[in-house]
Design a protein around this motif. Structure first.
Motif, PDB file in Angstrom:
ATOM      1  N   SER A  65      15.715 -30.097  24.199  1.00  0.00           N
ATOM      2  CA  SER A  65      16.757 -31.010  24.651  1.00  0.00           C
ATOM      3  C   SER A  65      18.080 -30.691  23.965  1.00  0.00           C
ATOM      4  N   TYR A  66      18.027 -30.459  22.664  1.00  0.00           N
ATOM      5  CA  TYR A  66      19.235 -30.109  21.930  1.00  0.00           C
ATOM      6  C   TYR A  66      19.811 -28.792  22.446  1.00  0.00           C
ATOM      7  N   CYS A 116      25.487 -26.460  27.194  1.00  0.00           N
ATOM      8  CA  CYS A 116      26.486 -27.038  28.097  1.00  0.00           C
ATOM      9  C   CYS A 116      27.848 -27.176  27.446  1.00  0.00           C
ATOM     10  N   VAL A 117      27.878 -27.344  26.124  1.00  0.00           N
ATOM     11  CA  VAL A 117      29.150 -27.532  25.414  1.00  0.00           C
ATOM     12  C   VAL A 117      29.599 -26.288  24.662  1.00  0.00           C
ATOM     13  N   SER A 130      20.266 -33.561  17.214  1.00  0.00           N
ATOM     14  CA  SER A 130      21.192 -32.876  16.306  1.00  0.00           C
ATOM     15  C   SER A 130      20.811 -33.048  14.837  1.00  0.00           C
ATOM     16  N   SER A 162      26.473 -35.979  18.431  1.00  0.00           N
ATOM     17  CA  SER A 162      26.128 -36.799  19.581  1.00  0.00           C
ATOM     18  C   SER A 162      25.053 -36.149  20.447  1.00  0.00           C
ATOM     19  N   LEU A 163      24.750 -34.888  20.211  1.00  0.00           N
ATOM     20  CA  LEU A 163      23.724 -34.209  20.998  1.00  0.00           C
ATOM     21  C   LEU A 163      22.335 -34.688  20.582  1.00  0.00           C
ATOM     22  N   ASP A 178      27.980 -28.474  14.598  1.00  0.00           N
ATOM     23  CA  ASP A 178      27.025 -29.357  15.264  1.00  0.00           C
ATOM     24  C   ASP A 178      27.731 -30.597  15.778  1.00  0.00           C
ATOM     25  N   ASP A 179      27.451 -30.934  17.017  1.00  0.00           N
ATOM     26  CA  ASP A 179      27.948 -32.158  17.615  1.00  0.00           C
ATOM     27  C   ASP A 179      26.854 -33.199  17.400  1.00  0.00           C
ATOM     28  N   ALA A 202      21.578 -29.150  25.779  1.00  0.00           N
ATOM     29  CA  ALA A 202      22.855 -29.830  25.635  1.00  0.00           C
ATOM     30  C   ALA A 202      23.885 -28.920  24.949  1.00  0.00           C
ATOM     31  N   ALA A 203      23.465 -28.183  23.934  1.00  0.00           N
ATOM     32  CA  ALA A 203      24.371 -27.294  23.210  1.00  0.00           C
ATOM     33  C   ALA A 203      24.869 -26.173  24.124  1.00  0.00           C
TER      34      ALA A 203
END
Length: 92
Positions: A82-83, A89-90, A10, A6-7, A3-4, A86-87
């Motif tokens: 939203s998470y 994308c990374v 998270s 910053s997302l 887990d990042d 974003a996840a």
């Protein structure tokens, strides 16, 4: 996937994955169960999701405060979405 932190959202997903692994039916674990396929597709290890997580999450929120359950339920789904966006994308 690690887990990042910053997302967005998270903290909910991290707690939800941990609670789900312990089979603790918290709001976060039910939320992760709702998004299990999408989270798994972005590399998360999602242990056996709870059955009917949407109904169970709404009922859990309604136990605490029935008048605000709908709004809180929708807010949690927006955070999950939203998470997940974003996840994705990374994700490798």
């Amino acid at each position: 996937m690690q887990d990042d932190l910053s997302l967005p959202g998270s903290e909910l997903v991290t707690k939800g994955l941990s609670d789900l692994a312990r089979r603790d039916a918290t709001a976060e674990a039910l939320l992760v169960s709702i998004g299990a396929r999408r989270l798994a597709a972005s590399g998360h290890v999602v242990t056996e999701p709870f059955a009917e997580p949407e109904l169970r999450l709404y009922a859990l929120l309604a136990e605490d405060d029935a008048n605000s359950a709908h709004g809180r339920y929708n807010a949690l789904l927006r955070k999950l979405s939203s998470y997940a966006r974003a996840a994705e994308c990374v994700a490798p």
